[in-house]
Write a protein that holds these residues in place. Structure first.
Motif, PDB file in Angstrom:
ATOM      1  N   GLY A  16       0.816  -1.202   0.000  1.00 12.73           N
ATOM      2  CA  GLY A  16       0.000   0.000   0.000  1.00 12.73           C
ATOM      3  C   GLY A  16       0.849   1.251   0.000  1.00 12.73           C
ATOM      4  N   ALA A  17       0.189   2.385   0.136  1.00 15.07           N
ATOM      5  CA  ALA A  17       0.895   3.667   0.165  1.00 15.07           C
ATOM      6  C   ALA A  17       1.755   3.759   1.426  1.00 15.07           C
ATOM      7  CB  ALA A  17      -0.103   4.813   0.134  1.00 15.07           C
ATOM      8  N   LYS A  18       2.928   4.371   1.301  1.00 15.22           N
ATOM      9  CA  LYS A  18       3.845   4.542   2.421  1.00 15.22           C
ATOM     10  C   LYS A  18       4.323   5.994   2.475  1.00 15.22           C
ATOM     11  CE  LYS A  18       3.775   0.155   3.470  1.00 15.22           C
ATOM     12  NZ  LYS A  18       3.178  -0.344   4.714  1.00 15.22           N
ATOM     13  N   VAL A  19       4.811   6.393   3.641  1.00 14.26           N
ATOM     14  CA  VAL A  19       5.319   7.746   3.847  1.00 14.26           C
ATOM     15  C   VAL A  19       6.792   7.666   4.226  1.00 14.26           C
ATOM     16  CG1 VAL A  19       5.109   9.869   5.192  1.00 14.26           C
ATOM     17  CG2 VAL A  19       3.060   8.556   4.600  1.00 14.26           C
ATOM     18  N   GLY A  20       7.640   8.356   3.459  1.00 14.00           N
ATOM     19  CA  GLY A  20       9.059   8.432   3.768  1.00 14.00           C
ATOM     20  C   GLY A  20       9.355   9.648   4.641  1.00 14.00           C
ATOM     21  N   LEU A  21      10.352   9.504   5.512  1.00 20.42           N
ATOM     22  CA  LEU A  21      10.732  10.570   6.437  1.00 20.42           C
ATOM     23  C   LEU A  21      12.232  10.805   6.381  1.00 20.42           C
ATOM     24  CD1 LEU A  21       8.801   9.308   9.611  1.00 20.42           C
ATOM     25  CD2 LEU A  21       7.979  10.978   7.934  1.00 20.42           C
ATOM     26  N   THR A  37      24.297  18.504   3.672  1.00 19.31           N
ATOM     27  CA  THR A  37      23.079  17.925   4.246  1.00 19.31           C
ATOM     28  C   THR A  37      21.841  18.404   3.497  1.00 19.31           C
ATOM     29  OG1 THR A  37      24.082  17.787   6.451  1.00 19.31           O
ATOM     30  CG2 THR A  37      21.679  17.770   6.332  1.00 19.31           C
ATOM     31  N   VAL A  38      21.727  19.703   3.301  1.00 16.70           N
ATOM     32  CA  VAL A  38      20.541  20.254   2.629  1.00 16.70           C
ATOM     33  C   VAL A  38      20.490  19.800   1.172  1.00 16.70           C
ATOM     34  CG1 VAL A  38      19.372  22.384   1.955  1.00 16.70           C
ATOM     35  CG2 VAL A  38      20.453  22.217   4.196  1.00 16.70           C
ATOM     36  N   HIS A  39      21.638  19.738   0.528  1.00 14.89           N
ATOM     37  CA  HIS A  39      21.673  19.273  -0.865  1.00 14.89           C
ATOM     38  C   HIS A  39      21.164  17.836  -0.974  1.00 14.89           C
ATOM     39  CE1 HIS A  39      23.058  18.503  -4.946  1.00 14.89           C
ATOM     40  NE2 HIS A  39      23.703  17.438  -4.495  1.00 14.89           N
ATOM     41  N   ARG A  40      21.590  16.986  -0.044  1.00 15.02           N
ATOM     42  CA  ARG A  40      21.171  15.593  -0.084  1.00 15.02           C
ATOM     43  C   ARG A  40      19.657  15.451   0.084  1.00 15.02           C
ATOM     44  NH1 ARG A  40      24.755  11.280   1.064  1.00 15.02           N
ATOM     45  NH2 ARG A  40      26.944  11.866   0.849  1.00 15.02           N
ATOM     46  N   VAL A  41      19.069  16.235   0.974  1.00 17.91           N
ATOM     47  CA  VAL A  41      17.615  16.186   1.144  1.00 17.91           C
ATOM     48  C   VAL A  41      16.919  16.608  -0.149  1.00 17.91           C
ATOM     49  CG1 VAL A  41      15.644  17.052   2.430  1.00 17.91           C
ATOM     50  CG2 VAL A  41      17.795  16.648   3.613  1.00 17.91           C
ATOM     51  N   ALA A  42      17.427  17.649  -0.776  1.00 14.95           N
ATOM     52  CA  ALA A  42      16.814  18.128  -2.019  1.00 14.95           C
ATOM     53  C   ALA A  42      16.858  17.058  -3.109  1.00 14.95           C
ATOM     54  CB  ALA A  42      17.522  19.398  -2.494  1.00 14.95           C
ATOM     55  N   VAL A  43      17.945  16.329  -3.189  1.00 16.95           N
ATOM     56  CA  VAL A  43      18.056  15.247  -4.173  1.00 16.95           C
ATOM     57  C   VAL A  43      17.014  14.165  -3.894  1.00 16.95           C
ATOM     58  CG1 VAL A  43      19.537  13.361  -4.978  1.00 16.95           C
ATOM     59  CG2 VAL A  43      20.476  15.658  -4.706  1.00 16.95           C
ATOM     60  N   ASP A  44      16.850  13.798  -2.620  1.00 15.51           N
ATOM     61  CA  ASP A  44      15.853  12.788  -2.268  1.00 15.51           C
ATOM     62  C   ASP A  44      14.443  13.236  -2.628  1.00 15.51           C
ATOM     63  OD1 ASP A  44      17.577  10.846  -1.256  1.00 15.51           O
ATOM     64  OD2 ASP A  44      17.551  11.697   0.769  1.00 15.51           O
ATOM     65  N   ILE A  45      14.161  14.526  -2.489  1.00 11.80           N
ATOM     66  CA  ILE A  45      12.830  15.055  -2.795  1.00 11.80           C
ATOM     67  C   ILE A  45      12.599  15.146  -4.303  1.00 11.80           C
ATOM     68  CG2 ILE A  45      11.350  17.104  -2.617  1.00 11.80           C
ATOM     69  CD1 ILE A  45      12.850  17.659   0.071  1.00 11.80           C
ATOM     70  N   ALA A  46      13.617  15.595  -5.036  1.00 11.45           N
ATOM     71  CA  ALA A  46      13.446  15.843  -6.460  1.00 11.45           C
ATOM     72  C   ALA A  46      13.442  14.563  -7.297  1.00 11.45           C
ATOM     73  CB  ALA A  46      14.552  16.777  -6.955  1.00 11.45           C
ATOM     74  N   THR A  47      14.143  13.540  -6.842  1.00  9.63           N
ATOM     75  CA  THR A  47      14.223  12.296  -7.611  1.00  9.63           C
ATOM     76  C   THR A  47      12.838  11.676  -7.776  1.00  9.63           C
ATOM     77  OG1 THR A  47      16.458  11.892  -6.764  1.00  9.63           O
ATOM     78  CG2 THR A  47      15.289  10.012  -7.717  1.00  9.63           C
ATOM     79  N   SER A  52       8.096   7.911  -5.818  1.00 12.82           N
ATOM     80  CA  SER A  52       8.509   6.687  -5.145  1.00 12.82           C
ATOM     81  C   SER A  52       8.064   6.732  -3.687  1.00 12.82           C
ATOM     82  CB  SER A  52      10.034   6.545  -5.222  1.00 12.82           C
ATOM     83  OG  SER A  52      10.510   5.630  -4.269  1.00 12.82           O
ATOM     84  N   CYS A  53       7.613   5.577  -3.156  1.00 17.10           N
ATOM     85  CA  CYS A  53       7.220   5.546  -1.750  1.00 17.10           C
ATOM     86  C   CYS A  53       8.425   5.681  -0.823  1.00 17.10           C
ATOM     87  CB  CYS A  53       6.462   4.262  -1.433  1.00 17.10           C
ATOM     88  SG  CYS A  53       7.422   2.757  -1.694  1.00 17.10           S
ATOM     89  N   LEU A  54       9.627   5.662  -1.384  1.00 16.30           N
ATOM     90  CA  LEU A  54      10.847   5.802  -0.597  1.00 16.30           C
ATOM     91  C   LEU A  54      11.171   7.256  -0.284  1.00 16.30           C
ATOM     92  CD1 LEU A  54      13.064   3.372  -2.734  1.00 16.30           C
ATOM     93  CD2 LEU A  54      11.748   2.800  -0.691  1.00 16.30           C
ATOM     94  N   SER A 149       2.312  14.708   2.175  1.00 10.94           N
ATOM     95  CA  SER A 149       2.294  15.903   1.337  1.00 10.94           C
ATOM     96  C   SER A 149       1.659  15.535   0.000  1.00 10.94           C
ATOM     97  CB  SER A 149       3.722  16.429   1.114  1.00 10.94           C
ATOM     98  OG  SER A 149       4.339  15.778   0.011  1.00 10.94           O
ATOM     99  N   PRO A 150       1.322  16.529  -0.839  1.00 10.13           N
ATOM    100  CA  PRO A 150       0.779  16.213  -2.168  1.00 10.13           C
ATOM    101  C   PRO A 150       1.836  15.710  -3.151  1.00 10.13           C
ATOM    102  CG  PRO A 150       0.133  18.422  -1.445  1.00 10.13           C
ATOM    103  CD  PRO A 150       1.229  17.963  -0.543  1.00 10.13           C
ATOM    104  N   LEU A 151       3.066  15.513  -2.661  1.00 15.81           N
ATOM    105  CA  LEU A 151       4.180  15.034  -3.486  1.00 15.81           C
ATOM    106  C   LEU A 151       4.566  16.074  -4.543  1.00 15.81           C
ATOM    107  CD1 LEU A 151       3.010  11.319  -3.921  1.00 15.81           C
ATOM    108  CD2 LEU A 151       4.322  12.334  -2.052  1.00 15.81           C
ATOM    109  N   ASN A 152       5.208  15.614  -5.605  1.00 18.52           N
ATOM    110  CA  ASN A 152       5.619  16.512  -6.687  1.00 18.52           C
ATOM    111  C   ASN A 152       6.486  17.663  -6.180  1.00 18.52           C
ATOM    112  OD1 ASN A 152       4.192  15.168  -8.928  1.00 18.52           O
ATOM    113  ND2 ASN A 152       2.378  15.738  -7.746  1.00 18.52           N
ATOM    114  N   ARG A 153       7.468  17.291  -5.310  1.00 19.64           N
ATOM    115  CA  ARG A 153       8.447  18.225  -4.746  1.00 19.64           C
ATOM    116  C   ARG A 153       7.816  19.189  -3.730  1.00 19.64           C
ATOM    117  NH1 ARG A 153      12.822  19.176  -9.722  1.00 19.64           N
ATOM    118  NH2 ARG A 153      12.491  17.130 -10.674  1.00 19.64           N
ATOM    119  N   THR A 154       6.888  18.653  -2.971  1.00 16.77           N
ATOM    120  CA  THR A 154       6.273  19.385  -1.856  1.00 16.77           C
ATOM    121  C   THR A 154       6.645  18.666  -0.571  1.00 16.77           C
ATOM    122  OG1 THR A 154       4.403  20.028  -3.250  1.00 16.77           O
ATOM    123  CG2 THR A 154       4.118  20.226  -0.869  1.00 16.77           C
TER     124      THR A 154
END
Length: 250
Positions: A16-21, A37-47, A52-54, A149-154
């Protein structure tokens, strides 16, 4: 549903649907570490645009670092803008755009009503959104709706005094949690991991690696490839017994 089309004798592994943190400790926000650190978070969000549920939908940021969580939220917006320029987001439907505008408005209203909240967002588009708030000081558990979140980089950025306390508040979200990117020093990693495991997280990885799960990982904490196989046991001694019938064996 796919499950209804699977023959009764065949296993169907459903997810089912999952939430990544993501969890960012104050030590990851030193002057020599915060930019990476901030760059790495941005990469995880933008990919994959968080499809992805990850991917992280909420990022918990610890206070008392060289940067405040609010400053982290601002910097994250800048990094997401850089990602937009290099890797533009996919075109959204009207419904997807409306969902993003709605959560932006809700956060802005919370700020106007005196709540400790803010919105950092792309201008004239929904290309990226960072929704900042502070953890509820009442000690109440987080509910899964507040993490989504609504996803799509949010993404939600939540200021917390202590990461361990924030993790303990996720008890009611069990069943929805899956992957968690962490940025803490080694003395705190396994203590945080124990709490995250107790509330249902089943994958812990470095920031920047959230969308890169290894092919053999235990999806949702299970041994899923094994579930698709049928084992046949040839018991010990069978070969020796068979040899007794072989005329060429001495």
């Amino acid at each position: 549903m796919i499950a209804g089309k699977v023959a009764g004798s065949k296993p169907c592994l459903g997810y089912g649907a999952k939430v990544g943190l993501a969890f960012i400790g104050r030590e990851a926000l030193r002057p020599d570490t915060y930019a990476d650190t901030v760059h790495r978070v941005a990469v995880d969000i933008a990919t994959y645009d968080q499809q992805s549920c990850l991917a992280p939908q909420t990022v918990f940021v610890e206070t008392n670092g060289a940067l405040t969580p609010r400053e982290v939220a601002q910097l994250l917006g800048g990094e997401l803008e850089n990602q937009r320029r290099k890797y533009p987001r996919s075109v959204l439907s009207d419904a997807e755009n409306v969902a993003i505008q709605r959560v932006r408005t809700d956060t802005e209203m919370r700020a106007l009503m005196g709540g400790k909240a803010a919105v950092f967002a792309s201008g004239h588009s929904t290309a990226w959104s960072v929704l900042y708030r502070e953890l509820d000081g009442s000690g109440a558990d987080e509910d899964v709706a507040s993490l989504m979140s609504p996803l799509n980089r949010t993404v939600n950025v939540v200021a917390v005094p202590d990461l361990l306390d924030a993790a303990r508040r996720l008890t009611s979200c069990r069943g929805w949690l899956q992957s968690c990117g962490v940025a803490v020093d080694s003395t705190r990693l396994f203590g945080l991991a124990d709490i995250l495991a107790a509330v249902g997280v089943n994958r812990i990885c470095p920031l920047g690696e959230m969308d890169r799960a290894k092919s053999g990982w235990h999806h949702d904490g299970g041994f899923n490839l094994i579930d698709l196989l049928r084992a046949v046991d040839v018991e010990r001694g069978s070969d020796a017994y068979s040899d007794s019938f072989d005329m060429d064996m001495e």
